[in-house]
Motif scaffolding. Structure first.
Motif: not given
Length: 346
Positions: A150-152, A234-235, A252-257
């Protein structure tokens, strides 16, 4: 007759304390006695609530006799008075950061990890406001596929800095429009050495810097999210920004699954998740905004789109009222859950 509970609000005269009162009335919370507590500076103030006048009392270690639920609005006093309240027989739901990362204290967002409430030993911690808003969007997505990273980046309202920060923004805007010199004495933090104008500006500092060059607010989001979601692996990385908005935080949330999650699947999952509201229609320019979410219980999620720079990624835009869901509402929901599941004494 249904059970009713004796409730104390510590910090009753502040923004979160006042929101507790608003929500107790709105949600018809089953209280019998209500005790309003604050510091010695506020003791003696009168507050009218639901047709009755209450006198604010100074908080002491003896303030919690016969109290079932103690709602703490936040601040350093929690360290002193939470153990006293527990000793008196109350369950403390604490909005400060004092106990959040204590392994003996559950850190709870009721829609996300209600099962943790049963593990309490008298104190339940309410997470940081920005963390609550983010995990309300992350949990329904984690149910679709394991989140890898997650990049927030947050865009946090000045009310998060207190009434003085709100007043400073208003005064600065008035001074700028009138062509007067602008004073900055509160933000990014009243106790800090330097202060900056917030009107028509952004401040990339919320709370103090730590040794790793992240702010304390940024590390709260990282550490608390892992604890709430039971995902120590969780990173997460965070950047928190103060913006010239009165109320309601945006993120603003970027999520990688681990696996593919389509935009449509994400929309359906968020729309079905209690406490989250899908507001995502680019064709009609519909998306979450602080103005629209201020005073609102639900967290809005929109601008959901594929992150084309990674194999399995999505970008989201999330807005939520940090005084409501980010603080008072979340705490009251914890109390309601305990009542519904008969976890409190009469």
């Amino acid at each position: 007759m249904s059970k009713r509970y004796n409730v104390a609000i510590m910090g009753a005269t502040g923004a979160v304390g006042q929101e507790f009162l608003n929500l107790i009335e709105e949600r018809n919370f089953p209280f019998a006695e209500l005790r309003l507590l604050a510091s010695s500076r506020s003791a003696g103030k009168k507050i009218s609530f639901m047709g009755k006048e209450y006198t604010v009392e100074e908080t002491t270690e003896d303030s919690f006799k016969d109290i079932d639920i103690a709602l703490f609005a936040g601040g350093g006093a929690s360290k002193t008075f939470a153990p006293a309240a527990v000793k008196a027989g109350a369950v403390v739901i604490d909005n400060s950061s004092t106990f959040r990362m204590d392994p003996e204290v559950p850190l709870v967002v009721p829609e996300v990890n209600p099962e943790a409430i049963a593990e309490h030993k008298g104190i339940i911690a309410n997470p940081n406001c920005s963390t609550i808003i983010m995990v309300m969007a992350l949990k329904p997505l984690e149910n679709l596929s394991k989140i890898k990273r997650v990049v927030v980046s947050t865009y946090q309202a000045v009310s998060g800095g207190g009434k003085e920060a709100m007043a400073e923004l208003e005064q600065q805007v008035q001074d700028l429009v009138a062509g007067r010199p602008v004073k900055a004495e509160i933000l990014p933090g009243a106790s800090l050495e330097r202060h900056y104008q917030i009107a028509f500006n952004l401040l990339p500092q919320i709370d103090v810097f730590k040794e790793n060059l992240y702010t304390k607010e940024e590390m709260k989001m990282i550490d608390e999210t892992r604890k709430i979601m039971s995902r120590p692996d969780m990173r997460i990385t965070a950047t928190t920004i103060r913006v010239p908005v009165y109320r309601s935080h945006a993120e603003s949330v970027n999520v990688e699954f681990a696996d593919e999650v389509t935009v449509e699947a994400a929309r359906k999952a968020i729309a079905a998740f209690p406490g989250a509201e899908l507001n995502d229609d680019p064709a009609t320019q519909s998306y979450p905004q602080p103005l629209n979410t201020s005073g609102k219980n639900d967290v809005e999620v929109g601008r959901i789109r594929k992150d084309e720079s990674v194999e399995h990624g999505l970008n989201l835009w999330v807005c939520g009222d940090q005084i409501r869901k980010g603080a008072a509402l979340n705490a009251l929901q914890i109390a309601e859950y305990m009542i519904d599941h008969d976890m409190l004494k009469k």
